[in-house]
Design an enzyme around this catalytic site. Structure first.
Site, PDB file in Angstrom:
ATOM      1  N   MET A 126       0.878  -1.076  -0.031  1.00  0.00           N
ATOM      2  CA  MET A 126       0.133  -0.016  -0.058  1.00  0.00           C
ATOM      3  C   MET A 126       0.849   1.247   0.054  1.00  0.00           C
ATOM      4  SD  MET A 126      -3.121  -0.943   2.425  1.00  0.00           S
ATOM      5  CE  MET A 126      -4.118  -2.437   2.500  1.00  0.00           C
ATOM      6  N   GLU A 128       3.579   4.150  -0.304  1.00  0.00           N
ATOM      7  CA  GLU A 128       4.373   4.658  -1.474  1.00  0.00           C
ATOM      8  C   GLU A 128       5.343   5.697  -1.061  1.00  0.00           C
ATOM      9  OE1 GLU A 128       0.852   3.835  -4.957  1.00  0.00           O
ATOM     10  OE2 GLU A 128       1.873   5.732  -4.794  1.00  0.00           O
ATOM     11  N   PRO A 241      -9.445  -3.032  10.951  1.00  0.00           N
ATOM     12  CA  PRO A 241      -9.477  -3.346  12.493  1.00  0.00           C
ATOM     13  C   PRO A 241      -8.518  -4.515  12.900  1.00  0.00           C
ATOM     14  CG  PRO A 241     -11.695  -2.815  11.547  1.00  0.00           C
ATOM     15  CD  PRO A 241     -10.687  -2.835  10.298  1.00  0.00           C
ATOM     16  N   GLU A 243      -6.294  -5.812  11.232  1.00  0.00           N
ATOM     17  CA  GLU A 243      -4.575  -5.553  11.178  1.00  0.00           C
ATOM     18  C   GLU A 243      -4.316  -4.638  12.279  1.00  0.00           C
ATOM     19  OE1 GLU A 243      -1.476  -3.146   8.335  1.00  0.00           O
ATOM     20  OE2 GLU A 243      -3.456  -3.382   7.670  1.00  0.00           O
ATOM     21  N   GLN A 337      16.049   2.753  30.892  1.00  0.00           N
ATOM     22  CA  GLN A 337      16.657   3.582  31.522  1.00  0.00           C
ATOM     23  C   GLN A 337      17.032   2.762  32.918  1.00  0.00           C
ATOM     24  OE1 GLN A 337      17.500   6.369  31.057  1.00  0.00           O
ATOM     25  NE2 GLN A 337      18.320   7.076  33.274  1.00  0.00           N
TER      26      GLN A 337
END
Length: 380
Positions: A126, A128, A241, A243, A337
């Protein structure tokens, strides 16, 4: 990892995943990271074990199991074993999911068995160079010419870009219609005019092969159109949703793992004659993270239930995606940390988690895009 939303069947599957990854991935992962790509042999072994195409119908070699919790268990075990996750998730939760629901019987017979066996590796294209989170801005075009589409354009940041045998490509078949003129085409390895660029070096997920894809007068058979022409945006919106929930699953699992490691270290590491976890500042930091991670897990579990019931909305998926991934980054920061100099060593687990976490707020839709979607849903 793992809790009350999982049944004994899910836990049995977890044990299988854990044993498989310990045997077939962990011993080789350092080499994969140096090479920048996971071996094809691993894909075939994962398919043989039943870790690919779990939601694909059994008639095509899949598991025939629509329950998202199995995908979540695999994601959690990938995180636990610190095995590169994006490639498997893109293959299973994105491409295989699209092709299992949108293809014709002939297309399903052509692609799904290979995706389930690991003989075929899948990618989705998708993004680019000039179109990231906003898919409507893509410039790749596919012009109908007889029994083919002539595909022109460039894609970038493609997970499994080098390993992939089938690539689900978003292209504009009716540019004048904007977002409503996008179609999805499957481009197969070896198609004339389809080439791959250099392997991109990334901050994290070193074993995930990521590269640019180029389509130069690439002729794609009309038979490779997925679903209806110009319906691609609707298909992508329906698939987002799932993904985004997959990304959130990785985020929560990683946050839980980092917190567990930090707690163990805080109990053992001594400074000024006492465990570093006993200092109020560190104790409060750990208490805060524990609370946040617990809340994230509760919402993730809720969203998994909604997805399984077919009710997970784009807005709730966006909430889960941005909240959990930003939390993952925050937990990685504070845990590194806490580990001090040891945490900064490249060989340390926390340093790898810190590097891997950063992209989570970017791919699958940035945090800013998620908040924009949520804001619009509020009528703003």
């Amino acid at each position: 990892m793992g809790n009350g939303v999982y049944t004994s069947q899910h836990e049995d599957f977890r044990s299988m995943c854990r044993e498989f990854l310990a045997r077939e991935a962990v011993p080789y992962h350092d080499a994969w990271e140096k090479e920048g790509i996971i071996s094809r042999e691993f894909w075939r072994k994962a398919g043989k074990t039943g870790l690919l195409g779990m939601g694909v119908p059994e008639e095509y070699g899949g598991g025939g199991e629509p329950d998202f919790r199995y995908h979540a268990v695999l994601a959690e075990e990938l995180v636990r074993a610190q095995v590169t996750a994006p490639g498997l998730i893109a293959h299973n939760d994105v491409v295989a999911s699209y092709l299992a629901t949108r293809t014709t019987p002939e297309q399903a017979e052509r692609w799904l068995p290979g995706l389930c066996s690991g003989e075929l590796v899948a990618a989705i294209a998708m993004s680019e160079p000039d179109a990231g989170s906003n898919v409507a801005d893509i410039r790749t075009t596919a012009v109908r010419d007889g029994d083919s589409y002539v595909l022109k354009g460039q894609k970038t940041f493609i997970t499994n870009g080098e390993n992939s045998d089938v690539v689900l490509v978003a292209a504009k078949t009716a540019p004048e219609r904007g977002a409503q003129g996008i179609s999805l085409l499957v481009v197969e390895r070896g198609t004339e005019g389809f080439t791959r660029g250099r392997r991109l070096e990334k901050l994290g997920w070193q074993a995930s092969d990521t590269c640019e894809l180029f389509f130069d007068e690439c002729r794609v058979p009309v038979d490779n159109l997925v679903g209806r022409e110009n319906a691609g945006m609707a298909y992508m919106m329906a698939g987002l949703p799932r993904e985004r929930l997959s990304i959130a699953t990785v985020a929560v699992a990683a946050a839980e793992r980092m917190l567990a490691d930090a707690l163990e270290y805080a109990r053992q590491r001594q400074a000024f004659g006492q465990a570093i976890g006993s200092f109020q500042h560190n104790r409060f930091k750990l208490a805060t993270m524990d609370t946040q991670v617990t809340i994230a897990r509760v919402f993730l579990d809720h969203c998994m239930g909604e997805l399984n019931a077919g009710k997970l909305t784009l807005v709730d998926a966006a909430k889960a995606k941005w909240w959990t991934t930003e939390l993952q980054v925050e937990v990685a920061h504070h845990c590194l940390q806490l580990f001090g100099g040891y945490g900064y060593l490249k060989e340390s687990r926390i340093s790898k988690e810190w590097a891997n976490s950063r992209v989570q707020t970017i791919y699958g839709g940035t945090t800013e895009i998620m908040k924009e979607m949520i804001g619009r849903s509020l009528g703003l």
